[in-house]
Design an enzyme around this catalytic site. Sequence first.
Site, PDB file in Angstrom:
ATOM      1  N   HIS A  84       1.070  -1.186   0.091  1.00  0.00           N
ATOM      2  CA  HIS A  84      -0.061  -0.067  -0.128  1.00  0.00           C
ATOM      3  C   HIS A  84       0.984   1.280   0.208  1.00  0.00           C
ATOM      4  O   HIS A  84       2.135   1.449   0.078  1.00  0.00           O
ATOM      5  CB  HIS A  84      -0.946   0.065   1.103  1.00  0.00           C
ATOM      6  CG  HIS A  84      -0.368   0.013   2.472  1.00  0.00           C
ATOM      7  ND1 HIS A  84       0.313  -1.089   3.074  1.00  0.00           N
ATOM      8  CD2 HIS A  84      -0.395   0.976   3.383  1.00  0.00           C
ATOM      9  CE1 HIS A  84       0.814  -0.716   4.370  1.00  0.00           C
ATOM     10  NE2 HIS A  84       0.403   0.506   4.529  1.00  0.00           N
ATOM     11  N   HIS A  86       1.520   3.870   2.074  1.00  0.00           N
ATOM     12  CA  HIS A  86       2.024   4.315   3.244  1.00  0.00           C
ATOM     13  C   HIS A  86       3.638   4.492   3.114  1.00  0.00           C
ATOM     14  O   HIS A  86       4.094   3.345   2.562  1.00  0.00           O
ATOM     15  CB  HIS A  86       1.776   3.680   4.506  1.00  0.00           C
ATOM     16  CG  HIS A  86       0.377   4.083   5.077  1.00  0.00           C
ATOM     17  ND1 HIS A  86      -0.484   3.488   5.783  1.00  0.00           N
ATOM     18  CD2 HIS A  86      -0.413   5.259   4.720  1.00  0.00           C
ATOM     19  CE1 HIS A  86      -1.449   3.988   5.920  1.00  0.00           C
ATOM     20  NE2 HIS A  86      -1.603   5.296   5.485  1.00  0.00           N
ATOM     21  N   ASP A  88       6.048   4.084   5.291  1.00  0.00           N
ATOM     22  CA  ASP A  88       6.770   3.122   5.843  1.00  0.00           C
ATOM     23  C   ASP A  88       6.496   1.726   4.873  1.00  0.00           C
ATOM     24  O   ASP A  88       7.226   0.566   5.142  1.00  0.00           O
ATOM     25  CB  ASP A  88       6.430   2.748   7.088  1.00  0.00           C
ATOM     26  CG  ASP A  88       4.879   2.284   7.052  1.00  0.00           C
ATOM     27  OD1 ASP A  88       3.950   2.855   6.493  1.00  0.00           O
ATOM     28  OD2 ASP A  88       4.399   1.554   8.243  1.00  0.00           O
ATOM     29  N   HIS A  89       5.986   1.688   3.559  1.00  0.00           N
ATOM     30  CA  HIS A  89       5.985   0.756   2.808  1.00  0.00           C
ATOM     31  C   HIS A  89       6.337   0.799   1.432  1.00  0.00           C
ATOM     32  O   HIS A  89       6.860  -0.130   0.690  1.00  0.00           O
ATOM     33  CB  HIS A  89       4.426  -0.291   2.920  1.00  0.00           C
ATOM     34  CG  HIS A  89       4.097  -0.525   4.264  1.00  0.00           C
ATOM     35  ND1 HIS A  89       4.102  -1.766   4.664  1.00  0.00           N
ATOM     36  CD2 HIS A  89       3.492   0.180   5.128  1.00  0.00           C
ATOM     37  CE1 HIS A  89       3.687  -2.044   5.822  1.00  0.00           C
ATOM     38  NE2 HIS A  89       3.383  -0.692   6.188  1.00  0.00           N
ATOM     39  N   HIS A 173      -7.099  -1.823   4.886  1.00  0.00           N
ATOM     40  CA  HIS A 173      -6.406  -0.835   5.823  1.00  0.00           C
ATOM     41  C   HIS A 173      -6.393   0.671   5.233  1.00  0.00           C
ATOM     42  O   HIS A 173      -6.647   1.389   5.830  1.00  0.00           O
ATOM     43  CB  HIS A 173      -4.883  -1.255   5.552  1.00  0.00           C
ATOM     44  CG  HIS A 173      -3.665  -0.187   6.302  1.00  0.00           C
ATOM     45  ND1 HIS A 173      -3.805  -0.057   7.355  1.00  0.00           N
ATOM     46  CD2 HIS A 173      -2.829  -0.027   5.564  1.00  0.00           C
ATOM     47  CE1 HIS A 173      -2.799   0.864   7.863  1.00  0.00           C
ATOM     48  NE2 HIS A 173      -2.044   0.863   6.643  1.00  0.00           N
ATOM     49  N   ASP A 194      -0.286  -4.013   6.181  1.00  0.00           N
ATOM     50  CA  ASP A 194      -1.221  -3.646   7.127  1.00  0.00           C
ATOM     51  C   ASP A 194      -2.406  -3.978   6.494  1.00  0.00           C
ATOM     52  O   ASP A 194      -3.005  -3.863   5.577  1.00  0.00           O
ATOM     53  CB  ASP A 194      -0.978  -2.059   7.354  1.00  0.00           C
ATOM     54  CG  ASP A 194       0.500  -1.590   7.597  1.00  0.00           C
ATOM     55  OD1 ASP A 194       1.149  -2.479   8.022  1.00  0.00           O
ATOM     56  OD2 ASP A 194       0.798  -0.571   7.531  1.00  0.00           O
ATOM     57  N   GLU A 219       1.343  -8.391  10.022  1.00  0.00           N
ATOM     58  CA  GLU A 219       1.672  -7.135  11.018  1.00  0.00           C
ATOM     59  C   GLU A 219       1.212  -7.566  12.269  1.00  0.00           C
ATOM     60  O   GLU A 219       0.377  -8.310  12.440  1.00  0.00           O
ATOM     61  CB  GLU A 219       0.883  -5.674  10.179  1.00  0.00           C
ATOM     62  CG  GLU A 219      -0.418  -6.050  10.345  1.00  0.00           C
ATOM     63  CD  GLU A 219      -1.015  -4.724  10.915  1.00  0.00           C
ATOM     64  OE1 GLU A 219      -0.397  -4.071  11.783  1.00  0.00           O
ATOM     65  OE2 GLU A 219      -2.075  -4.135  10.441  1.00  0.00           O
ATOM     66  N   HIS A 396       6.294  -5.674  12.004  1.00  0.00           N
ATOM     67  CA  HIS A 396       5.712  -4.517  12.074  1.00  0.00           C
ATOM     68  C   HIS A 396       4.974  -4.195  13.488  1.00  0.00           C
ATOM     69  O   HIS A 396       3.742  -4.121  13.511  1.00  0.00           O
ATOM     70  CB  HIS A 396       4.759  -4.764  10.853  1.00  0.00           C
ATOM     71  CG  HIS A 396       4.159  -3.046  10.535  1.00  0.00           C
ATOM     72  ND1 HIS A 396       3.377  -2.332  11.387  1.00  0.00           N
ATOM     73  CD2 HIS A 396       4.316  -2.469   9.450  1.00  0.00           C
ATOM     74  CE1 HIS A 396       2.917  -1.156  10.847  1.00  0.00           C
ATOM     75  NE2 HIS A 396       3.536  -1.187   9.400  1.00  0.00           N
TER      76      HIS A 396
HETATM   77 ZN   LIG Z   1      -0.078   1.332   6.592  1.00  0.00          ZN
HETATM   78 ZN   LIG Z   2       2.722   0.236   8.066  1.00  0.00          ZN
END
Ligand SMILES: [Zn+2]
Ligand SMILES: [Zn+2]
Length: 646
Positions: A84, A86, A88-89, A173, A194, A219, A396
């Site tokens: 996705h 975000h 952090d991904h 998510h 996530d 996660e 995660h």
């Molecule tokens: Zn996320």
């Molecule tokens: Zn995340």
Amino acid sequence: MISGETTARVSEPHADENRTETGRGRAGQEVGKSCVLVSMGGRRIMFDCGMHMGHLDNRRYPDFSKICEKGDFNSALTCIVITHFHLDHVGALPYFTEVCGYNGPIFMSYPTKVLAPLMLEDYRKVMVERRGEEEQFTSDHIIECMKKVTPIDLKQVVQVDKDLQICAYYAGHVLGAVMIYAKVGGSAMVYTGDYNMTPDRHLGAAQIDCLELDLLITESTYATTIRDSKYAREREFLKAVHKCVASGGKVLIPTFALGRAQELCILLDDYWERMNLMAPIYFSAVCPFDRSLLNAPGPCVLFATPGMISGGFSLEAFKQWAPSEKNLVTLPGYCVAGTIGHKLMCGKPTQINLDKDTCINVRCQIHQLSFSPHTDAKGIMDLVGFLSPKHVMLVHGEKPKMATLKGRIETELGIPCFVPENNECVQIPSSQHIKVAFQREFLRNSFNLDLSNASHGQHCVSDSVLGHEIAEFGREERTAEGILVMEKNKMPKIVTQDELLHILGAEEHLVQMACCCPVKLKNSDTGERNLSSGQLTSALLQLLLKEVKSKIACSFIRVNSDHLEMESFKARVCLKKLCPHRLKQGGCDVVSEVFFCCSWLLIDDELARKVLCIMRDVELEEPNQNYLLPHQPFGRLLDWPDPIPT
Ligand SMILES: [Zn+2]
Ligand SMILES: [Zn+2]
Ligand SMILES: [Zn+2]
């Protein structure tokens, strides 16, 4: 098809989450970088390529040298899959493709392909243009990187290469978030990214088929939390907004253009109707907002981007409204360090210095939104229970909470669970089915065994019988054992041992055991005897034969010229002074014992050990008088010339 053992090697270049509880609200701050490397059936897949926003230097990226030291990422990786948008991904993806040079396949959902570049550009602007940091990747890098992405649909089976299949499932998510199923041969796994198991107004709960999995990587952000009811959290939010507008204040809701914004918008709209509220709700990202309205009298609600108040219209509104205690600012659950949103989350400051000329007095109320789109502990347990994979791996999340969840998964569900450290490799066994070729010789060999076991007593099978057996093969399951030969660019084949020796042009290598064993002699003190070495050898072998025969029922035992023989076991009289196989060197009482050099193949080890036991315990009779000749002192046996070839 045969089944075998393979290992899924799972490494996690980085997936740390330093979630620190902030002064207000429960959502806390979430920073980390997700990047999980899985080797399965010879394929290497990178799941997510995230960025750690707590670091300002290269530590913000995963340690890509763990993939391969020489930096040839194109041959080291089969593909990258992003779950996705975000950061952090996906945050490290442009750096990995444009700076590190990865050029291979990249997959993500259609919405993620649209949204990820917006997030990346937003972040780049904050970092480089506003904070003057060294540029990690440029706008062009983001554009070029996205050109390499292949978008995929939900439940679309993608054949990455002839062996690797991937398929995306709905994760619930954020818009476009997916869980990824990957399969190579008979090995399969899911990486969740996530996900959320509780539906909300704009996203449904995660949905996945009941798949047969060797490994589930999930996660575990809320590894131990059972979140309070969604209803209570929504009511808290509505109460705060209502209170503010009722007293004539203005509400600023900084949001990303997508995701939670829709959720909150539907929620407010519904509430407005029920409570018959009149204060206007503006959504600046959708329709142009007349700036003069910022200072218009009376209450209102404004949705403005970006979500972390890092610039743009949300910052403009914040500058105007923050100084009044009548107004309210809501904060999303997640803010990048360096943004105003982040400063507000870390304890309410009274003043914020934007730059050397601008200082904002902060007197407004702050409300922390805690609508977290992550699954809670119950959701994780439900998913693990539903899929019932052979192994689970937690990523995660926070270490102590992950340990608690690991315990629950192992005791309540009976599934082994791994919690790897950053950069740790975990090996997980999985089954793999591969197609193999074989020669007629192999089948013949396998069926011969079966037939002889069935006591047909028939060791040679005619072709018609073989044909019949092959037909049977399709009907019943049989196990045929052989040696798997895998060569580069060739179909694997299964062969017999003889075939393998032929392929290798090698001769069979046999393991032979040897031991030089002492045997006691009776009446050794009756004086000197005279025998030729040949006569003595023959006499001793006959005596040993008699003893062994009386204790072991074996029809194959016999004396053959200079040795005693039983299957592959052979024993010769050993007259060497120093034999390398000797169990113990002759003591002071040399006259009372004689040595037999024994050798045997590994398959006859059990038999050999029985004979050795007999030899250890027995005392041989005095050699027969017929073999006695003058002037050959028996007492000096060990001084005789060596009669046995070495
Ligand atoms: Zn996320
Ligand atoms: Zn995340
Ligand atoms: Zn020996």
